[in-house]
Design a protein around this motif. Structure first.
Motif, PDB file in Angstrom:
ATOM      1  N   ASP A 158      45.533  46.598  43.848  1.00  0.00           N
ATOM      2  CA  ASP A 158      44.757  45.778  42.924  1.00  0.00           C
ATOM      3  C   ASP A 158      45.504  44.453  42.786  1.00  0.00           C
ATOM      4  O   ASP A 158      46.652  44.433  42.337  1.00  0.00           O
ATOM      5  CB  ASP A 158      44.640  46.471  41.555  1.00  0.00           C
ATOM      6  CG  ASP A 158      43.743  45.701  40.587  1.00  0.00           C
ATOM      7  OD1 ASP A 158      44.049  44.529  40.317  1.00  0.00           O
ATOM      8  OD2 ASP A 158      42.755  46.270  40.103  1.00  0.00           O
ATOM      9  N   ASN A 160      44.484  41.656  41.054  1.00  0.00           N
ATOM     10  CA  ASN A 160      44.004  40.839  39.939  1.00  0.00           C
ATOM     11  C   ASN A 160      45.202  40.238  39.205  1.00  0.00           C
ATOM     12  O   ASN A 160      45.939  40.938  38.515  1.00  0.00           O
ATOM     13  CB  ASN A 160      43.162  41.700  38.992  1.00  0.00           C
ATOM     14  CG  ASN A 160      42.636  40.928  37.799  1.00  0.00           C
ATOM     15  OD1 ASN A 160      42.931  39.740  37.624  1.00  0.00           O
ATOM     16  ND2 ASN A 160      41.871  41.589  36.953  1.00  0.00           N
ATOM     17  N   LEU A 163      45.635  40.650  35.158  1.00  0.00           N
ATOM     18  CA  LEU A 163      45.541  42.010  34.632  1.00  0.00           C
ATOM     19  C   LEU A 163      46.388  42.176  33.380  1.00  0.00           C
ATOM     20  O   LEU A 163      47.526  41.702  33.314  1.00  0.00           O
ATOM     21  CB  LEU A 163      46.024  42.994  35.700  1.00  0.00           C
ATOM     22  CG  LEU A 163      45.671  44.475  35.539  1.00  0.00           C
ATOM     23  CD1 LEU A 163      44.180  44.678  35.748  1.00  0.00           C
ATOM     24  CD2 LEU A 163      46.451  45.303  36.549  1.00  0.00           C
ATOM     25  N   GLN A 167      43.825  47.043  30.853  1.00  0.00           N
ATOM     26  CA  GLN A 167      43.056  47.117  32.093  1.00  0.00           C
ATOM     27  C   GLN A 167      43.775  47.960  33.137  1.00  0.00           C
ATOM     28  O   GLN A 167      43.156  48.756  33.846  1.00  0.00           O
ATOM     29  CB  GLN A 167      42.799  45.706  32.635  1.00  0.00           C
ATOM     30  CG  GLN A 167      41.884  44.870  31.759  1.00  0.00           C
ATOM     31  CD  GLN A 167      41.892  43.403  32.152  1.00  0.00           C
ATOM     32  OE1 GLN A 167      42.889  42.880  32.660  1.00  0.00           O
ATOM     33  NE2 GLN A 167      40.775  42.729  31.919  1.00  0.00           N
ATOM     34  N   SER A 170      43.415  51.677  32.316  1.00  0.00           N
ATOM     35  CA  SER A 170      42.077  52.160  32.630  1.00  0.00           C
ATOM     36  C   SER A 170      41.898  52.342  34.135  1.00  0.00           C
ATOM     37  O   SER A 170      41.389  53.378  34.602  1.00  0.00           O
ATOM     38  CB  SER A 170      41.032  51.173  32.086  1.00  0.00           C
ATOM     39  OG  SER A 170      39.730  51.598  32.421  1.00  0.00           O
ATOM     40  N   LYS A 171      42.328  51.356  34.906  1.00  0.00           N
ATOM     41  CA  LYS A 171      42.162  51.410  36.366  1.00  0.00           C
ATOM     42  C   LYS A 171      42.982  52.541  36.974  1.00  0.00           C
ATOM     43  O   LYS A 171      42.510  53.252  37.871  1.00  0.00           O
ATOM     44  CB  LYS A 171      42.569  50.074  36.987  1.00  0.00           C
ATOM     45  CG  LYS A 171      41.591  48.952  36.714  1.00  0.00           C
ATOM     46  CD  LYS A 171      41.987  47.696  37.482  1.00  0.00           C
ATOM     47  CE  LYS A 171      40.924  46.610  37.311  1.00  0.00           C
ATOM     48  NZ  LYS A 171      41.189  45.442  38.172  1.00  0.00           N
ATOM     49  N   LYS A 174      41.482  56.051  36.237  1.00  0.00           N
ATOM     50  CA  LYS A 174      40.301  56.303  37.064  1.00  0.00           C
ATOM     51  C   LYS A 174      40.694  56.576  38.509  1.00  0.00           C
ATOM     52  O   LYS A 174      40.139  57.462  39.163  1.00  0.00           O
ATOM     53  CB  LYS A 174      39.343  55.111  36.975  1.00  0.00           C
ATOM     54  CG  LYS A 174      38.686  54.957  35.616  1.00  0.00           C
ATOM     55  CD  LYS A 174      37.862  53.680  35.544  1.00  0.00           C
ATOM     56  CE  LYS A 174      37.263  53.499  34.157  1.00  0.00           C
ATOM     57  NZ  LYS A 174      36.525  52.207  34.027  1.00  0.00           N
ATOM     58  N   LEU A 175      41.656  55.820  39.019  1.00  0.00           N
ATOM     59  CA  LEU A 175      42.103  56.005  40.402  1.00  0.00           C
ATOM     60  C   LEU A 175      42.753  57.360  40.590  1.00  0.00           C
ATOM     61  O   LEU A 175      42.509  58.057  41.581  1.00  0.00           O
ATOM     62  CB  LEU A 175      43.087  54.900  40.789  1.00  0.00           C
ATOM     63  CG  LEU A 175      43.566  54.907  42.237  1.00  0.00           C
ATOM     64  CD1 LEU A 175      42.422  54.605  43.196  1.00  0.00           C
ATOM     65  CD2 LEU A 175      44.703  53.907  42.436  1.00  0.00           C
TER      66      LEU A 175
END
Length: 227
Positions: A158, A160, A163, A167, A170-171, A174-175
């Motif tokens: 990632d 970004n 970040l 965030q 959360s990422k 989920k991953l």
């Protein structure tokens, strides 16, 4: 609570329920004794191996740390241009070659630049040659082989650059749910990560560090944070 804090709390509870069912706040003595005994028996089964956690790929570092443990927050700190990223990328390469997943949050450079450094480390082709495409025929062959191998490995990046800790949490949750083989996460680097609030920077960094430590424990993986 702010909306972002409420969202984080809900996601954390959903992750816990998905992974372990509803967890009680306390573990009683019999349960702790049972899990501790299971840990000792697991270590005995490993024989005289000093490697308990994630293999860093560096034998002396493994000896000193017994590997990076589940729930560890490991700070890789040094002055600029001292090779922090290269060091960490060697650890990443060692893990993905064993098909152990790595989540890499690259706040400083785009994913493509990160891949160039990985390829350079893997092939020993100078980074500048890769950046300019000035390669010999044999190096093109090495490059093609390295790309083919790495494309098959469980690496997730990632890039970004803005970040923040909420965030990231959360990422990564989920991953990890989608890819249970994730065994380590890397944050490059903690000094430019945005805070979740407009507080003094030293307070923000402290909160980010605490957030990463709690996340490492929650997901039961080591998190490496460059600084």
């Amino acid at each position: 609570l702010s909306s972002s804090e409420v969202t984080d709390l809900v996601e954390k509870k959903l992750y816990e329920i998905t992974q372990n069912g509803i967890m009680s706040d306390f573990k009683d003595a019999p349960l702790i004794v049972e899990s501790t005994l299971a840990f000792i028996q697991e270590m005995k089964a490993k024989g005289t191996s000093l490697l308990v956690g994630v293999d860093t790929g560096f034998s002396e570092l493994n000896r000193m740390t017994t590997g990076f443990g589940k729930g560890d927050l490991v700070i890789i700190a040094a002055r600029p241009a001292m090779g922090k990223t290269s060091f960490v990328l060697n650890i990443v390469l060692n893990l993905i070659k064993q098909n152990k997943g790595v989540a890499f949050f690259s706040l400083e450079m785009p994913a493509e630049q990160l891949m160039l450094r990985l390829i350079s480390s893997e092939t020993s082709i100078p980074l500048q040659s890769l950046r300019t495409g000035n390669l010999e025929d044999e190096e093109w062959s090495q490059l093609s082989k390295a790309f083919d191998e790495i494309s098959r490995k469980p690496l997730y990046v990632d890039d970004n650059g803005s970040l923040n800790i909420n965030q990231l949490r959360s990422k990564l949750r989920k991953l990890k749910l989608k890819n249970p083989n994730i065994e380590m996460a890397v944050v490059d680097y903690i000094g430019i990560m945005a805070g979740a609030s407009n507080k003094d920077r030293h307070i923000e960094v402290s909160e980010i560090s605490r957030g990463l430590k709690l996340l490492a424990r929650e997901l039961e993986i080591p998190i490496l944070a460059l600084s």
